[in-house]
Design a protein around this motif. Structure first.
Motif, short mmCIF file in Angstrom:
data_model
loop_
_atom_site.label_atom_id
_atom_site.label_comp_id
_atom_site.label_asym_id
_atom_site.label_seq_id
_atom_site.Cartn_x
_atom_site.Cartn_y
_atom_site.Cartn_z
N ALA A 76 0.85 -1.19 0.00
CA ALA A 76 0.00 0.00 0.00
C ALA A 76 0.89 1.24 0.00
O ALA A 76 1.54 1.54 1.00
N PRO A 77 0.94 1.97 -1.12
CA PRO A 77 1.75 3.19 -1.16
C PRO A 77 1.03 4.33 -0.43
O PRO A 77 -0.19 4.32 -0.30
N PHE A 78 1.81 5.29 0.05
CA PHE A 78 1.18 6.45 0.68
C PHE A 78 1.87 7.74 0.26
O PHE A 78 3.01 7.74 -0.17
N SER A 79 1.13 8.85 0.41
CA SER A 79 1.62 10.15 -0.03
C SER A 79 1.84 11.14 1.11
O SER A 79 2.36 12.23 0.89
N GLY A 80 1.48 10.78 2.32
CA GLY A 80 1.63 11.70 3.44
C GLY A 80 3.09 11.96 3.79
O GLY A 80 3.91 11.06 3.75
N ASP A 81 3.38 13.20 4.15
CA ASP A 81 4.72 13.59 4.60
C ASP A 81 4.74 13.37 6.11
O ASP A 81 4.60 14.32 6.89
N VAL A 82 4.87 12.11 6.51
CA VAL A 82 4.68 11.69 7.90
C VAL A 82 5.86 10.85 8.39
O VAL A 82 6.65 10.35 7.59
N THR A 83 5.91 10.69 9.68
CA THR A 83 6.84 9.75 10.31
C THR A 83 6.05 8.52 10.69
O THR A 83 5.01 8.63 11.37
N LEU A 85 4.87 5.51 12.76
CA LEU A 85 4.89 5.26 14.19
C LEU A 85 4.52 3.81 14.49
O LEU A 85 3.74 3.19 13.77
N ALA A 86 5.07 3.28 15.58
CA ALA A 86 4.79 1.90 15.99
C ALA A 86 3.32 1.69 16.29
O ALA A 86 2.81 0.58 16.20
N SER A 87 2.60 2.74 16.61
CA SER A 87 1.18 2.64 16.97
C SER A 87 0.26 2.53 15.76
O SER A 87 -0.95 2.32 15.92
N TRP A 88 0.79 2.65 14.54
CA TRP A 88 -0.05 2.52 13.36
C TRP A 88 -0.63 1.12 13.27
O TRP A 88 0.03 0.13 13.62
N THR A 89 -1.85 1.03 12.77
CA THR A 89 -2.54 -0.25 12.55
C THR A 89 -3.20 -0.20 11.17
O THR A 89 -3.25 0.85 10.53
N ALA A 90 -3.76 -1.32 10.76
CA ALA A 90 -4.51 -1.34 9.51
C ALA A 90 -5.71 -0.38 9.60
O ALA A 90 -6.09 0.24 8.62
N PHE A 93 -4.10 3.24 9.25
CA PHE A 93 -3.06 3.47 8.23
C PHE A 93 -3.50 4.48 7.17
O PHE A 93 -2.78 5.43 6.86
N THR A 94 -4.67 4.28 6.58
CA THR A 94 -5.13 5.14 5.49
C THR A 94 -5.17 6.60 5.93
O THR A 94 -4.71 7.48 5.20
N ALA A 95 -5.69 6.87 7.10
CA ALA A 95 -5.78 8.24 7.60
C ALA A 95 -4.41 8.79 8.01
O ALA A 95 -4.07 9.92 7.68
N ASN A 96 -3.63 7.99 8.72
CA ASN A 96 -2.32 8.46 9.20
C ASN A 96 -1.34 8.72 8.07
O ASN A 96 -0.58 9.68 8.11
N ALA A 97 -1.34 7.85 7.07
CA ALA A 97 -0.33 7.91 6.01
C ALA A 97 -0.81 8.63 4.75
O ALA A 97 -0.01 8.92 3.88
#
Length: 186
Positions: A76-83, A85-90, A93-97
């Motif tokens: 799953a590619p993403f476009s967010g300019d983000v770091t 994090l270990a707390s990410w989940t499925a 993911f879509t919202a965070n990344a």
């Protein structure tokens, strides 16, 4: 197959997250992964990943038999300019990344894992193909996730990585992405 010692150490939380991956001190075992990616016609690049907590929990549960083995994984590619994090989940993911979905495949491309050998497995000879369907698109990273539908919030997120360099795509340009997971005696 993980030894009983490694399984018990992971289950009891006796591991360390390091810059190089997950280290199990009692077994001197390092678990790490890497994304290999390239825009067609450009040199291949590498990006170390973070095995997120959800992925780590899955690895432990699957290794000790507490959960079913997931047989299909997707890139799953993403476009967010983000770091990452270990707390990410499925689920987040879509919202965070800011999952990137403007590519020709109707679903997330399958991770074409090769044969497990020498403590590792990868899809470097069968990379996922991301063919942009619009101009001026930016891909900044990728994840390994168990749900095939784009922007799906179910399943398991194994790992994710923010690429060291952004990849700009116009309509028809292709980004190839592979993922590998390695267990190494440290």
């Amino acid at each position: 197959m993980l030894t009983n010692d490694v399984k018990s150490q992971l289950q009891m939380g006796r591991f360390e997250r390091t810059e190089d991956g997950i280290f199990v001190p009692s077994s001197r075992l390092l678990i790490n992964g890497v994304f290999r990616y390239s825009k067609r016609g450009e040199p291949e690049e590498f990006s170390e990943n973070l095995v997120v907590d959800q992925g780590l929990n899955y690895l432990i549960a699957a290794a000790i038999g507490d959960t079913s083995v997931i047989s299909s994984w997707y890139i799953a590619p993403f476009s967010g300019d983000v770091t990452v994090l270990a707390s990410w989940t499925a689920a987040n993911f879509t919202a965070n990344a800011t999952e990137f979905t403007a590519y020709s495949s109707a679903t997330r491309p399958a991770w074409g894992s090769g044969t497990v050998a020498s403590g590792g497995v990868d899809s470097f000879s069968d990379k996922a193909e991301i063919a942009s369907t619009s101009d001026s698109q930016v891909i900044r990273g990728a994840a390994l996730i168990s749900a095939s539908a784009k922007s799906n919030t179910s399943g398991t997120l194994m790992a994710a990585s923010r690429f060291p360099s952004d990849k700009n795509l116009d309509t028809g340009e292709i980004l190839d992405i592979g993922y590998g997971l390695q267990l190494t005696a440290a």
